[in-house]
Design a protein around this motif. Structure first.
Motif, PDB file in Angstrom:
ATOM      1  N   SER A 215       0.817  -1.221   0.000  1.00  0.00           N
ATOM      2  CA  SER A 215       0.000   0.000   0.000  1.00  0.00           C
ATOM      3  C   SER A 215       0.843   1.261   0.000  1.00  0.00           C
ATOM      4  O   SER A 215       0.354   2.323   0.411  1.00  0.00           O
ATOM      5  CB  SER A 215      -0.919  -0.002   1.227  1.00  0.00           C
ATOM      6  N   ARG A 216       2.069   1.176  -0.447  1.00  0.00           N
ATOM      7  CA  ARG A 216       2.929   2.362  -0.441  1.00  0.00           C
ATOM      8  C   ARG A 216       2.374   3.510  -1.259  1.00  0.00           C
ATOM      9  O   ARG A 216       2.492   4.675  -0.854  1.00  0.00           O
ATOM     10  CB  ARG A 216       4.328   1.976  -0.918  1.00  0.00           C
ATOM     11  N   PRO A 217       1.749   3.269  -2.426  1.00  0.00           N
ATOM     12  CA  PRO A 217       1.161   4.421  -3.150  1.00  0.00           C
ATOM     13  C   PRO A 217       0.090   5.140  -2.339  1.00  0.00           C
ATOM     14  O   PRO A 217       0.060   6.377  -2.294  1.00  0.00           O
ATOM     15  CB  PRO A 217       0.567   3.767  -4.404  1.00  0.00           C
ATOM     16  N   ALA A 218      -0.795   4.382  -1.685  1.00  0.00           N
ATOM     17  CA  ALA A 218      -1.842   5.021  -0.883  1.00  0.00           C
ATOM     18  C   ALA A 218      -1.250   5.728   0.327  1.00  0.00           C
ATOM     19  O   ALA A 218      -1.686   6.830   0.693  1.00  0.00           O
ATOM     20  CB  ALA A 218      -2.859   3.974  -0.432  1.00  0.00           C
ATOM     21  N   ALA A 223       0.197  10.771   3.053  1.00  0.00           N
ATOM     22  CA  ALA A 223       1.259  11.588   3.646  1.00  0.00           C
ATOM     23  C   ALA A 223       1.354  12.947   2.963  1.00  0.00           C
ATOM     24  O   ALA A 223       1.445  13.991   3.634  1.00  0.00           O
ATOM     25  CB  ALA A 223       2.594  10.853   3.548  1.00  0.00           C
ATOM     26  N   VAL A 224       1.311  12.959   1.644  1.00  0.00           N
ATOM     27  CA  VAL A 224       1.446  14.225   0.909  1.00  0.00           C
ATOM     28  C   VAL A 224       0.255  15.138   1.162  1.00  0.00           C
ATOM     29  O   VAL A 224       0.409  16.337   1.456  1.00  0.00           O
ATOM     30  CB  VAL A 224       1.618  13.951  -0.595  1.00  0.00           C
ATOM     31  N   LEU A 225      -0.960  14.602   1.064  1.00  0.00           N
ATOM     32  CA  LEU A 225      -2.143  15.438   1.245  1.00  0.00           C
ATOM     33  C   LEU A 225      -2.267  15.940   2.682  1.00  0.00           C
ATOM     34  O   LEU A 225      -2.680  17.084   2.911  1.00  0.00           O
ATOM     35  CB  LEU A 225      -3.395  14.651   0.851  1.00  0.00           C
ATOM     36  N   THR A 226      -1.903  15.104   3.649  1.00  0.00           N
ATOM     37  CA  THR A 226      -1.925  15.560   5.042  1.00  0.00           C
ATOM     38  C   THR A 226      -0.884  16.648   5.263  1.00  0.00           C
ATOM     39  O   THR A 226      -1.148  17.651   5.956  1.00  0.00           O
ATOM     40  CB  THR A 226      -1.657  14.381   5.990  1.00  0.00           C
ATOM     41  N   PHE A 227       0.291  16.471   4.689  1.00  0.00           N
ATOM     42  CA  PHE A 227       1.334  17.484   4.820  1.00  0.00           C
ATOM     43  C   PHE A 227       0.902  18.806   4.193  1.00  0.00           C
ATOM     44  O   PHE A 227       1.090  19.876   4.783  1.00  0.00           O
ATOM     45  CB  PHE A 227       2.623  16.990   4.171  1.00  0.00           C
ATOM     46  N   LEU A 228       0.306  18.733   3.009  1.00  0.00           N
ATOM     47  CA  LEU A 228      -0.159  19.952   2.336  1.00  0.00           C
ATOM     48  C   LEU A 228      -1.217  20.670   3.167  1.00  0.00           C
ATOM     49  O   LEU A 228      -1.163  21.901   3.342  1.00  0.00           O
ATOM     50  CB  LEU A 228      -0.725  19.608   0.957  1.00  0.00           C
ATOM     51  N   THR A 229      -2.187  19.921   3.677  1.00  0.00           N
ATOM     52  CA  THR A 229      -3.276  20.529   4.434  1.00  0.00           C
ATOM     53  C   THR A 229      -2.765  21.176   5.723  1.00  0.00           C
ATOM     54  O   THR A 229      -3.133  22.305   6.062  1.00  0.00           O
ATOM     55  CB  THR A 229      -4.342  19.479   4.760  1.00  0.00           C
ATOM     56  N   THR A 230      -1.912  20.455   6.436  1.00  0.00           N
ATOM     57  CA  THR A 230      -1.433  20.963   7.722  1.00  0.00           C
ATOM     58  C   THR A 230      -0.448  22.104   7.533  1.00  0.00           C
ATOM     59  O   THR A 230      -0.486  23.103   8.261  1.00  0.00           O
ATOM     60  CB  THR A 230      -0.771  19.822   8.520  1.00  0.00           C
ATOM     61  N   PHE A 282       5.371  17.071  -3.133  1.00  0.00           N
ATOM     62  CA  PHE A 282       4.503  16.590  -4.213  1.00  0.00           C
ATOM     63  C   PHE A 282       5.310  15.955  -5.340  1.00  0.00           C
ATOM     64  O   PHE A 282       4.917  14.923  -5.886  1.00  0.00           O
ATOM     65  CB  PHE A 282       3.654  17.736  -4.756  1.00  0.00           C
ATOM     66  N   LEU A 283       6.438  16.556  -5.704  1.00  0.00           N
ATOM     67  CA  LEU A 283       7.242  16.003  -6.789  1.00  0.00           C
ATOM     68  C   LEU A 283       7.805  14.637  -6.430  1.00  0.00           C
ATOM     69  O   LEU A 283       7.897  13.744  -7.284  1.00  0.00           O
ATOM     70  CB  LEU A 283       8.378  16.971  -7.138  1.00  0.00           C
ATOM     71  N   LEU A 284       8.170  14.441  -5.174  1.00  0.00           N
ATOM     72  CA  LEU A 284       8.718  13.156  -4.752  1.00  0.00           C
ATOM     73  C   LEU A 284       7.666  12.048  -4.768  1.00  0.00           C
ATOM     74  O   LEU A 284       7.987  10.880  -5.002  1.00  0.00           O
ATOM     75  CB  LEU A 284       9.330  13.272  -3.352  1.00  0.00           C
ATOM     76  N   ALA A 285       6.412  12.410  -4.517  1.00  0.00           N
ATOM     77  CA  ALA A 285       5.349  11.396  -4.418  1.00  0.00           C
ATOM     78  C   ALA A 285       4.360  11.480  -5.572  1.00  0.00           C
ATOM     79  O   ALA A 285       3.253  10.948  -5.467  1.00  0.00           O
ATOM     80  CB  ALA A 285       4.610  11.551  -3.095  1.00  0.00           C
ATOM     81  N   GLN A 286       4.750  12.100  -6.681  1.00  0.00           N
ATOM     82  CA  GLN A 286       3.798  12.312  -7.772  1.00  0.00           C
ATOM     83  C   GLN A 286       3.319  10.992  -8.372  1.00  0.00           C
ATOM     84  O   GLN A 286       2.124  10.778  -8.561  1.00  0.00           O
ATOM     85  CB  GLN A 286       4.440  13.181  -8.852  1.00  0.00           C
ATOM     86  N   LYS A 287       4.249  10.072  -8.663  1.00  0.00           N
ATOM     87  CA  LYS A 287       3.859   8.800  -9.267  1.00  0.00           C
ATOM     88  C   LYS A 287       3.000   7.976  -8.313  1.00  0.00           C
ATOM     89  O   LYS A 287       2.001   7.366  -8.719  1.00  0.00           O
ATOM     90  CB  LYS A 287       5.102   8.018  -9.682  1.00  0.00           C
ATOM     91  N   SER A 292      -2.151   5.709  -6.604  1.00  0.00           N
ATOM     92  CA  SER A 292      -3.098   5.489  -5.510  1.00  0.00           C
ATOM     93  C   SER A 292      -4.501   5.916  -5.898  1.00  0.00           C
ATOM     94  O   SER A 292      -5.481   5.214  -5.609  1.00  0.00           O
ATOM     95  CB  SER A 292      -2.636   6.252  -4.266  1.00  0.00           C
ATOM     96  N   ILE A 293      -4.629   7.074  -6.546  1.00  0.00           N
ATOM     97  CA  ILE A 293      -5.957   7.564  -6.929  1.00  0.00           C
ATOM     98  C   ILE A 293      -6.632   6.589  -7.904  1.00  0.00           C
ATOM     99  O   ILE A 293      -7.826   6.323  -7.804  1.00  0.00           O
ATOM    100  CB  ILE A 293      -5.855   8.971  -7.544  1.00  0.00           C
ATOM    101  N   THR A 294      -5.868   6.047  -8.843  1.00  0.00           N
ATOM    102  CA  THR A 294      -6.452   5.118  -9.811  1.00  0.00           C
ATOM    103  C   THR A 294      -6.775   3.770  -9.183  1.00  0.00           C
ATOM    104  O   THR A 294      -7.779   3.140  -9.525  1.00  0.00           O
ATOM    105  CB  THR A 294      -5.487   4.919 -10.985  1.00  0.00           C
ATOM    106  N   SER A 295      -5.939   3.318  -8.237  1.00  0.00           N
ATOM    107  CA  SER A 295      -6.156   2.004  -7.637  1.00  0.00           C
ATOM    108  C   SER A 295      -7.264   2.021  -6.605  1.00  0.00           C
ATOM    109  O   SER A 295      -8.031   1.068  -6.492  1.00  0.00           O
ATOM    110  CB  SER A 295      -4.867   1.492  -6.980  1.00  0.00           C
ATOM    111  N   SER A 296      -7.377   3.106  -5.842  1.00  0.00           N
ATOM    112  CA  SER A 296      -8.365   3.136  -4.772  1.00  0.00           C
ATOM    113  C   SER A 296      -9.787   3.246  -5.290  1.00  0.00           C
ATOM    114  O   SER A 296     -10.731   3.049  -4.537  1.00  0.00           O
ATOM    115  CB  SER A 296      -8.089   4.319  -3.831  1.00  0.00           C
ATOM    116  N   GLY A 297      -9.973   3.524  -6.572  1.00  0.00           N
ATOM    117  CA  GLY A 297     -11.315   3.622  -7.111  1.00  0.00           C
ATOM    118  C   GLY A 297     -11.799   2.347  -7.773  1.00  0.00           C
ATOM    119  O   GLY A 297     -12.861   2.330  -8.371  1.00  0.00           O
ATOM    120  N   LEU A 298     -11.044   1.244  -7.650  1.00  0.00           N
ATOM    121  CA  LEU A 298     -11.453  -0.002  -8.288  1.00  0.00           C
ATOM    122  C   LEU A 298     -12.635  -0.644  -7.615  1.00  0.00           C
ATOM    123  O   LEU A 298     -13.464  -1.269  -8.254  1.00  0.00           O
ATOM    124  CB  LEU A 298     -10.262  -0.985  -8.274  1.00  0.00           C
TER     125      LEU A 298
END
Length: 300
Positions: A215-218, A223-230, A282-287, A292-298
């Motif tokens: 689950s590293r992509p998720a 991590a990225v979205l929480t960091f951005l928000t906080t 964001f650049l480090l976790a872009q891929k 994650s976004i594509t996989s979590s919607g399956l």
């Protein structure tokens, strides 16, 4: 009966026209250096990048250049006064450290607590699980303006007002982190976990040894979205923090803006410094973010 074998030309990839590398018999097809979509996406990306580019350029202008009308789009000379003012402020390193502490603690807690809660909702069936999941998701639709007063009263009862704890505790776990990790866990095959159970692994060990490495992509997305928000939060620190030693970076930058005078060069330079960690994260976790976004919607 005579069986004729097909000619080499008929079987050769060079004779085909659908592999994207050949244009016809004997003529190699030339690849385009870019996709036609780039003609649309490149100008669109430039439009979104213009505010950031102007912010960087303005950080190298003096206050007179920034306040000039019509506004200058390019600095006539490089002026580092804004950066000297920001970095020379004795409180700026403290503000940066406060933001870093709050953001990193929030990221770590969301990864741990979000993974535990998300795995429980994804794999464990208990009484009221669907109801709890629905209530949790419903809180995502409640605007912050409706919850800030109750949150403030809770933090006041806990004695955390005007401390970094008032910024950390409300961000320890978010419904979005739990939901995103749950969706990703649902997309993983159960057979891997069942094989681990047959080997005698407990649920926590299965989560730690099997599920989380897959689950590293998720986890990167959370991590990225929480960091951005906080990191970018201003409204809640503005309510919960009073003393300048506890300011976060966003709250500290507001001190450069006064009622009658604003030092715009310092504001621009401070915002550039503030944006750099966000862009780097964001650049480090872009891929991983896209995966994650594509996989979590399956699965829903």
């Amino acid at each position: 009966m005579t069986v004729t074998s097909p000619s080499p030309t008929a079987l050769s990839p060079a004779a085909g026209t659908g592999d994207g590398t050949n244009g016809g018999p004997g003529r190699p097809r030339r690849r385009r250096p870019f996709s036609p979509w780039h003609l649309l996406l490149a100008p669109l990306a430039l439009v979104f990048a213009v505010p950031l580019i102007w912010l960087v350029l303005s950080s190298f202008m003096s206050d007179a250049q920034i306040n000039r009308f019509p506004p200058a789009l390019w600095p006539s000379r490089i002026d580092l006064g804004g950066y000297r003012y920001v970095l020379g402020n004795a409180m700026f390193p403290r503000w940066f450290l406060n933001s870093l502490i709050v953001s990193l603690v929030a990221v770590a807690s969301n990864l741990v607590l979000g993974a535990l809660a998300g795995y429980a909702f994804a794999r464990m069936r208990f009484a009221g699980s669907r109801l709890l999941l629905g209530l949790m998701l419903a809180t995502m639709a409640i605007p912050f303006q409706l919850t800030m007063i109750p949150t403030f009263l809770v933090m006041k009862r806990l004695g955390l007002i005007d401390t970094l704890g008032a910024l950390i505790v409300p961000s320890l776990v978010t419904p979005f982190a739990v939901f995103l990790l749950r969706q990703f866990f649902l997309s993983l095959p159960r057979e891997l976990e069942e094989a681990a159970w047959l080997d005698g692994c407990s649920r926590l060990r299965v989560l730690w040894r099997i599920v989380l490495p897959l689950s590293r992509p998720a986890l990167s997305t959370v991590a990225v979205l929480t960091f951005l928000t906080t990191w970018n939060d201003l409204s809640w620190p503005l309510i919960a923090i009073n003393h300048d030693t506890q300011y976060t970076l966003q709250l500290g930058l507001t001190t450069f803006q006064g009622q009658h005078h604003t030092k715009w060069s310092a504001v621009m330079a401070g915002n550039v410094i503030t944006v750099l960690p966000v862009l780097l994260a964001f650049l480090l976790a872009q891929k991983s973010f896209i995966q994650s976004i594509t996989s979590s919607g399956l699965k829903g």
